[in-house]
Design a protein around this motif. Structure first.
Motif, mmCIF file in Angstrom:
data_model
loop_
_atom_site.group_PDB
_atom_site.id
_atom_site.type_symbol
_atom_site.label_atom_id
_atom_site.label_comp_id
_atom_site.label_asym_id
_atom_site.label_seq_id
_atom_site.Cartn_x
_atom_site.Cartn_y
_atom_site.Cartn_z
ATOM 1 N N TYR A 138 -51.563 22.029 82.285
ATOM 2 C CA TYR A 138 -50.630 22.921 82.197
ATOM 3 C C TYR A 138 -50.826 24.458 81.040
ATOM 4 N N MET A 139 -51.652 24.491 80.437
ATOM 5 C CA MET A 139 -52.293 25.704 79.705
ATOM 6 C C MET A 139 -52.453 26.837 80.570
ATOM 7 N N LEU A 140 -52.884 26.268 81.829
ATOM 8 C CA LEU A 140 -53.043 27.322 83.063
ATOM 9 C C LEU A 140 -51.355 28.407 83.405
ATOM 10 N N ALA A 141 -50.541 27.011 83.966
ATOM 11 C CA ALA A 141 -49.509 27.220 83.826
ATOM 12 C C ALA A 141 -49.038 28.368 82.558
ATOM 13 N N GLU A 142 -48.807 27.303 82.295
ATOM 14 C CA GLU A 142 -47.825 28.330 80.513
ATOM 15 C C GLU A 142 -48.331 29.390 80.296
ATOM 16 N N SER A 143 -49.822 29.807 80.382
ATOM 17 C CA SER A 143 -50.864 31.311 80.133
ATOM 18 C C SER A 143 -49.821 32.253 81.372
ATOM 19 N N VAL A 144 -50.419 31.732 82.465
ATOM 20 C CA VAL A 144 -49.699 32.760 83.981
ATOM 21 C C VAL A 144 -48.242 32.756 83.643
ATOM 22 N N HIS A 193 -48.709 19.962 93.514
ATOM 23 C CA HIS A 193 -47.887 20.871 94.123
ATOM 24 C C HIS A 193 -48.146 20.460 96.053
ATOM 25 N N SER A 194 -48.162 19.319 96.210
ATOM 26 C CA SER A 194 -48.122 19.068 97.773
ATOM 27 C C SER A 194 -46.426 17.954 97.252
ATOM 28 N N ARG A 195 -46.105 17.684 96.199
ATOM 29 C CA ARG A 195 -45.240 17.261 95.409
ATOM 30 C C ARG A 195 -44.075 18.346 95.241
ATOM 31 N N PRO A 196 -42.873 18.851 95.495
ATOM 32 C CA PRO A 196 -42.075 20.021 95.270
ATOM 33 C C PRO A 196 -41.130 19.684 93.839
ATOM 34 N N SER A 197 -40.741 18.262 93.292
ATOM 35 C CA SER A 197 -40.490 18.027 92.629
ATOM 36 C C SER A 197 -41.168 18.515 90.657
ATOM 37 N N ARG A 198 -42.867 17.819 91.528
ATOM 38 C CA ARG A 198 -43.496 18.101 90.653
ATOM 39 C C ARG A 198 -44.264 19.588 90.053
ATOM 40 N N ALA A 199 -44.181 20.747 91.319
ATOM 41 C CA ALA A 199 -44.276 21.849 90.779
ATOM 42 C C ALA A 199 -43.360 22.555 90.380
ATOM 43 N N LEU A 200 -42.158 22.418 90.612
ATOM 44 C CA LEU A 200 -41.072 22.651 90.088
ATOM 45 C C LEU A 200 -41.219 22.445 88.411
ATOM 46 N N ALA A 201 -40.935 21.528 88.516
ATOM 47 C CA ALA A 201 -41.107 21.361 87.288
ATOM 48 C C ALA A 201 -42.213 22.025 86.343
ATOM 49 N N LEU A 202 -43.091 21.715 86.860
ATOM 50 C CA LEU A 202 -44.535 22.511 86.582
ATOM 51 C C LEU A 202 -44.733 23.782 86.112
ATOM 52 N N TRP A 203 -43.713 24.811 87.163
ATOM 53 C CA TRP A 203 -43.475 26.514 86.927
ATOM 54 C C TRP A 203 -42.121 26.754 86.463
ATOM 55 N N GLY A 204 -41.834 25.711 86.806
ATOM 56 C CA GLY A 204 -39.913 25.672 86.005
ATOM 57 C C GLY A 204 -39.956 25.509 84.922
ATOM 58 N N GLY A 205 -41.094 24.535 83.900
ATOM 59 C CA GLY A 205 -40.896 24.726 82.596
ATOM 60 C C GLY A 205 -41.791 25.591 81.856
ATOM 61 N N SER A 206 -42.849 25.413 82.634
ATOM 62 C CA SER A 206 -43.435 26.741 81.994
ATOM 63 C C SER A 206 -42.911 28.481 81.779
ATOM 64 N N LEU A 207 -41.646 28.286 82.633
ATOM 65 C CA LEU A 207 -41.647 29.978 82.549
ATOM 66 C C LEU A 207 -40.047 29.649 81.028
ATOM 67 N N ALA A 208 -39.695 28.376 81.507
ATOM 68 C CA ALA A 208 -38.523 28.448 81.008
ATOM 69 C C ALA A 208 -38.853 28.634 79.336
ATOM 70 N N PHE A 209 -40.099 27.492 78.677
ATOM 71 C CA PHE A 209 -40.639 27.811 77.414
ATOM 72 C C PHE A 209 -40.357 28.919 76.877
ATOM 73 N N PRO A 210 -41.161 29.708 77.702
ATOM 74 C CA PRO A 210 -41.736 31.433 76.213
ATOM 75 C C PRO A 210 -40.223 32.163 76.762
#
Length: 315
Positions: A125-131, A202-219
């Protein structure tokens, strides 16, 4: 022994009340900032303030999506969202990142996620949010090169010492890993678990989308909140430039170990807004009003929620 309470039973009520005590301490230490911030809110355009409040609320939703995206196990949605609200309060009461990290780590453990996987999910989570934050900042700087006078954010001649300090810190960390066998073994085991968890997510598209979509939406939502407050107080800076200023300021203070960045974030935001072209007085007013909305107004209900979650053994 009969008649004696277990230690956990005695400690839990104290933990429930601790967030409220910390809120009181922090509020007393920053009374003048609170009064000045509320004064600026009184002269602002309320529709834009409402937009800033909505953006702030949506940040907790984005954080919940990102937390779920970082772990394979399905987490209870309502409790996950409440935990993000409580974690926000904990983050403002403890050194930056530690409060929210501890709350979420405990929540995942209670939900049955093993500690090793919970720690790996927290690191992911911290890595995705920072990236995502750095990527957004670099993308906006490329798209709007005149949004920020970057040179004015750092004192003259400070870049060399900063780079030297970063290199020395990296060398010290590398030396510790090489010389301390137990530390090297622990780090290697953690990295294996973290990489395995990242591959699974990242093998599950729904999880990857939630991870990176949320990480972009947050900032983005945080930056939109600052831009809305700037419009409410008629700061003569384009909203996109205010967003760039916000991202630059938060990246700059990411390593400052103060509770929720209180003090350091305000200073960095003011400097960044001035570098974006705003007058000092108006930039100060915008930052104080913004922090009232995003930090101080949610702090008490967030602390109450944190205490309730502890009492109900959600965390």
């Amino acid at each position: 022994m009969p008649g004696r309470f277990p230690l956990r039973t005695a400690v839990r009520p104290v933990l429930c009340l601790l967030p409220l005590a910390l809120v009181l301490v922090v509020a007393v230490r920053h009374t003048s900032v609170l009064m000045e911030g509320f004064g600026h809110l009184g002269s602002a355009e309320w529709p834009w303030l409402l937009a800033a409040a909505v953006a702030t609320c949506l940040t907790w939703v984005a954080a919940a999506f990102t937390r779920q995206g970082a772990v394979m196990q399905r987490l209870p949605a309502r409790r996950l969202l409440a935990t993000q609200f409580a974690a926000g309060a904990a983050n403002h009461l403890l050194p930056t990142g530690l409060g929210a990290g501890a709350v979420n780590l405990r929540f995942m453990t209670v939900c049955g996620v093993p500690l090793a996987r919970s720690s790996a999910a927290l690191a992911l989570y911290m890595l995705a949010e920072s990236v995502a934050r750095l990527g957004l900042l670099l993308g906006l700087l490329v798209a709007f090169p005149g949004a920020l006078r970057v040179g004015s954010l750092l004192p003259h001649g400070s870049i060399g010492p900063l780079l030297l300090g970063a290199v020395l810190a990296l060398c010290a960390a590398a030396a510790s890993l090489l010389l301390v066998r137990r530390l090297r073994t622990a780090v290697s085991a953690f990295l294996r678990t973290a990489l395995g968890e990242a591959r699974s997510v990242h093998s599950r598209p729904s999880r990857a989308l939630a991870l990176w979509g949320g990480s972009l939406a947050f900032p983005l939502l945080q930056a939109a909140g600052l831009a809305a407050v700037g419009r409410a107080l008629q700061l003569p800076v384009p909203p996109v430039h205010m967003a760039v200023a916000y991202l630059a300021a938060t990246v700059a203070v990411a390593l400052v170990p103060t509770p929720g960045g209180i003090g350091s974030v305000e200073a960095a935001l003011i400097v960044a807004l001035v570098a974006a072209g705003g007058p000092v007085a108006m930039a100060t007013a915008v930052v104080l009003a913004y922090r009232i909305i995003t930090v101080w107004l949610p702090l008490l209900p967030g602390a109450l929620t944190l205490g309730a979650l502890v009492r109900w053994k959600v965390i």
